[in-house]
Scaffold this motif. Structure first.
Motif, short mmCIF file in Angstrom:
data_model
loop_
_atom_site.label_atom_id
_atom_site.label_comp_id
_atom_site.label_asym_id
_atom_site.label_seq_id
_atom_site.Cartn_x
_atom_site.Cartn_y
_atom_site.Cartn_z
N ALA A 197 -27.95 -32.75 1.29
CA ALA A 197 -26.95 -33.82 1.11
C ALA A 197 -27.62 -35.19 1.15
CB ALA A 197 -25.88 -33.74 2.20
N GLY A 198 -27.17 -36.04 0.23
CA GLY A 198 -27.64 -37.41 0.18
C GLY A 198 -26.66 -38.21 -0.66
N ASP A 222 -21.92 -35.84 -0.20
CA ASP A 222 -21.20 -36.19 1.03
C ASP A 222 -21.56 -35.13 2.07
OD1 ASP A 222 -17.65 -36.67 1.92
OD2 ASP A 222 -19.50 -36.58 3.13
N TRP A 223 -22.12 -35.57 3.20
CA TRP A 223 -22.55 -34.60 4.23
C TRP A 223 -21.36 -33.78 4.73
CZ3 TRP A 223 -20.31 -34.86 8.98
CH2 TRP A 223 -19.79 -36.07 9.40
N ARG A 224 -20.15 -34.37 4.65
CA ARG A 224 -18.97 -33.62 5.14
C ARG A 224 -18.72 -32.39 4.26
NH1 ARG A 224 -18.64 -38.76 5.28
NH2 ARG A 224 -18.06 -39.92 7.18
N ALA A 225 -18.99 -32.52 2.96
CA ALA A 225 -18.84 -31.36 2.05
C ALA A 225 -19.87 -30.30 2.41
CB ALA A 225 -19.00 -31.83 0.61
N LEU A 226 -21.07 -30.75 2.75
CA LEU A 226 -22.13 -29.78 3.13
C LEU A 226 -21.71 -29.04 4.40
CD1 LEU A 226 -25.87 -30.04 2.96
CD2 LEU A 226 -24.94 -29.87 5.27
N VAL A 227 -21.21 -29.78 5.39
CA VAL A 227 -20.78 -29.15 6.65
C VAL A 227 -19.65 -28.15 6.39
CG1 VAL A 227 -19.60 -29.61 8.85
CG2 VAL A 227 -21.53 -31.04 8.15
N GLY A 228 -18.82 -28.45 5.37
CA GLY A 228 -17.66 -27.59 5.10
C GLY A 228 -17.99 -26.37 4.26
N ARG A 229 -19.20 -26.25 3.77
CA ARG A 229 -19.55 -25.11 2.90
C ARG A 229 -19.55 -23.81 3.71
NH1 ARG A 229 -22.78 -26.47 -2.14
NH2 ARG A 229 -23.20 -24.22 -2.13
N ASP A 230 -18.93 -22.77 3.15
CA ASP A 230 -18.91 -21.46 3.83
C ASP A 230 -20.29 -20.81 3.84
OD1 ASP A 230 -15.63 -20.68 2.43
OD2 ASP A 230 -16.24 -21.72 4.29
N ASP A 231 -21.16 -21.22 2.92
CA ASP A 231 -22.49 -20.58 2.85
C ASP A 231 -23.52 -21.32 3.70
OD1 ASP A 231 -23.19 -21.80 -0.56
OD2 ASP A 231 -22.53 -22.81 1.27
N VAL A 232 -23.06 -22.31 4.50
CA VAL A 232 -23.96 -23.03 5.41
C VAL A 232 -23.65 -22.61 6.84
CG1 VAL A 232 -24.49 -25.30 6.42
CG2 VAL A 232 -24.45 -25.00 3.93
N ASP A 233 -24.67 -22.03 7.50
CA ASP A 233 -24.50 -21.58 8.89
C ASP A 233 -25.12 -22.56 9.88
OD1 ASP A 233 -23.52 -18.97 7.99
OD2 ASP A 233 -25.61 -18.61 7.36
N ALA A 238 -28.83 -13.26 6.27
CA ALA A 238 -29.24 -14.58 5.78
C ALA A 238 -28.79 -15.65 6.77
CB ALA A 238 -28.62 -14.85 4.42
N LEU A 239 -29.56 -16.73 6.85
CA LEU A 239 -29.17 -17.92 7.61
C LEU A 239 -29.06 -19.06 6.61
CD1 LEU A 239 -28.78 -19.38 10.42
CD2 LEU A 239 -31.21 -19.97 10.24
N GLY A 240 -27.83 -19.40 6.24
CA GLY A 240 -27.62 -20.46 5.25
C GLY A 240 -27.87 -21.82 5.89
N VAL A 241 -28.80 -22.59 5.33
CA VAL A 241 -29.18 -23.89 5.90
C VAL A 241 -28.71 -25.00 4.99
CG1 VAL A 241 -31.12 -25.32 6.70
CG2 VAL A 241 -31.22 -22.83 6.96
N GLY A 242 -28.14 -26.04 5.59
CA GLY A 242 -27.81 -27.25 4.86
C GLY A 242 -28.51 -28.40 5.54
N MET A 243 -29.12 -29.29 4.76
CA MET A 243 -29.88 -30.39 5.37
C MET A 243 -29.31 -31.73 4.91
SD MET A 243 -33.99 -30.91 5.52
CE MET A 243 -34.25 -31.70 3.96
N VAL A 244 -29.23 -32.67 5.84
CA VAL A 244 -28.74 -34.01 5.50
C VAL A 244 -29.92 -34.98 5.62
CG1 VAL A 244 -27.00 -35.78 5.96
CG2 VAL A 244 -26.52 -33.39 6.52
N GLY A 245 -30.26 -35.61 4.48
CA GLY A 245 -31.40 -36.54 4.49
C GLY A 245 -32.62 -35.90 3.87
#
Ligand code: SOE
Length: 401
Positions: free
Chosen positions: A45-46, A67-78, A7-14
């Motif tokens: 994140a928004g 908070d985008w910082r929480a998204l960046v800190g997620r272990d399931d986001v690569d 899997a490639l965990g994706v997190g998006m800001v905006g």
């Protein structure tokens, strides 16, 4: 059947215009292309809790963060996909890279060369641990543009003599169109120059394989004050009574020298009434020419100067065959693609590069090179030293004209 792909965990800001286009690509790519990794739309994140929750549901994200910082800190986001205005690209991308996350950052890379240089440094730090960064110049993923690059690389045009590139829009040609973040230098860095000239700079360099080595530029702001928006959309909205300043360029034009010895003429404006998203590229070489217009994005026009003169002419290539770039994954020949397909192709190319352990293109260094072209245009326009004035006509001559 169990899916054993990593899997490639994706997190998006905006989640505005670009967020919606990127979300469509993350949803669609695995359904039309056999990807080596399985993209998982983990989190969006928004800042507004209700709005980001609604957007997450609408666009297909599993979770949301305020908070985008929480998204960046997620272990399931690569991988962090940055779809925010330019004034936040550097902070978010650098934090994500320093946290060991791959980054896809919307264009232009940054609002200044200095910010872009810091982003490149962060990408270099991250690369030592196999973490990559890429910038989202999606028009290079239009099949016709990819085909143009192939034909130039195969020598079908010979030596490049001219690049003629325009990006024409009209969404603020109405002086009463309201202010938006795109018209605020603090948020956007520049106006038409960074927003849309950046695209045709990337396209020209991508198709020709050459670099812009020098420019002489002109910037203009036609409307310097507009209504403050009371309701805004991606490219418009409604203004109220209050008015505010426009602090960016409305239009940019510049001459360019190309590394292969050719000449470039570039134009980008939001004041070309009737032109909605007209991205035009014409390349003239010693053996032929190519011409493209995004408003007819499935066509590439090719003139082969070595053809029999009796039958020579621009060929109208419908770039939808299986043999064409990205071909065979969508519809039968002749059933065209649209704006959103280039974003899907961006995800395909990115996922394939990550799976192969390769640096996705374009890199942050490529983004910095474009930022340096834009900066050169701004410096040249500010100097205006290259302008030779034309004397006024004599009164008698003027009366005849
Ligand atoms: C506005 O000019 C805009 O949304 C650009 O920012 C995008 O990059 C372009 O693809 C469409 O128009």
């Amino acid at each position: 059947m169990a899916d054993d792909r990593p899997a490639l965990g994706v997190g998006m800001v905006g989640y505005a215009f670009m967020g919606a286009a990127h979300s469509q690509a993350w949803r669609t790519a695995p359904r039309f292309f056999d990807l080596p990794l399985r993209p998982r739309m983990v989190a969006l994140a928004g800042r507004d809790p209700d709005a980001v929750r609604a957007a997450g549901e609408r666009l297909g994200w599993e979770h949301t963060e305020t908070d985008w910082r929480a998204l960046v800190g997620r272990d399931d986001v690569d991988l962090v996909d940055v779809c925010t205005p330019g004034d936040t690209h550097a902070e978010i991308a650098i934090a994500a890279l320093d946290a060991g996350k791959h980054v896809l950052c919307e264009k232009p890379l940054a609002n200044s060369v200095e910010e872009a240089e810091r982003m490149v440094e962060a990408a270099r730090r991250a690369a030592s641990s196999g973490v990559t960064a890429t910038v989202g110049f999606t028009y290079r993923r239009v099949p016709a543009i990819r085909l143009a690059r192939e034909l130039v690389a195969e020598g079908r045009l010979g030596e490049i003599r001219h690049v003629r590139a325009q990006y024409l829009q009209d969404w603020i040609a109405d002086p009463e169109a309201p202010l938006s973040w795109r018209l605020d230098r603090e948020r956007a860095g520049s106006g038409a120059l960074g927003d849309i000239a950046a695209h045709v700079v990337d396209m020209a360099q991508f198709v020709t394989g050459e670099r812009i080595t020098g420019v002489s530029g002109l910037l203009e702001t036609f409307v310097r004050e507009r209504p403050v928006a009371v309701a805004s959309t991606a490219l418009g909205g409604r203004g109220g009574e209050e008015r505010g300043p426009v602090t960016v360029d409305d239009a940019a034009a510049f001459l360019a020298r190309l590394s292969g010895g050719g000449m470039g003429v570039f134009e980008a404006t939001r004041f070309a009434w009737g032109r909605k998203n007209a991205i035009r590229l014409e390349v003239n070489g010693s053996k032929g020419s190519l011409a493209f217009d995004f408003e007819d994005m499935n066509l590439l026009h090719f003139y082969d100067a070595t053809d029999d003169p009796r039958t020579a002419g621009f060929r109208r290539i419908v770039v939808t065959e299986p043999e064409h770039p990205y071909g065979g994954h969508w519809w039968p020949a002749g059933h065209g693609l649209g704006y959103e397909h280039a974003f899907t192709h961006q995800v395909v190319d990115l996922v394939e590069a990550l799976a192969a352990g390769e640096q996705p293109a374009p890199s942050f260094a490529d983004g910095l090179a474009i930022q340096r072209v834009l900066d050169a245009v701004e410096r040249s326009a500010a100097a205006a030293s290259a302008w030779a004035s034309v004397p006024e006509p004599e009164p008698a001559a003027a009366a005849q004209s």
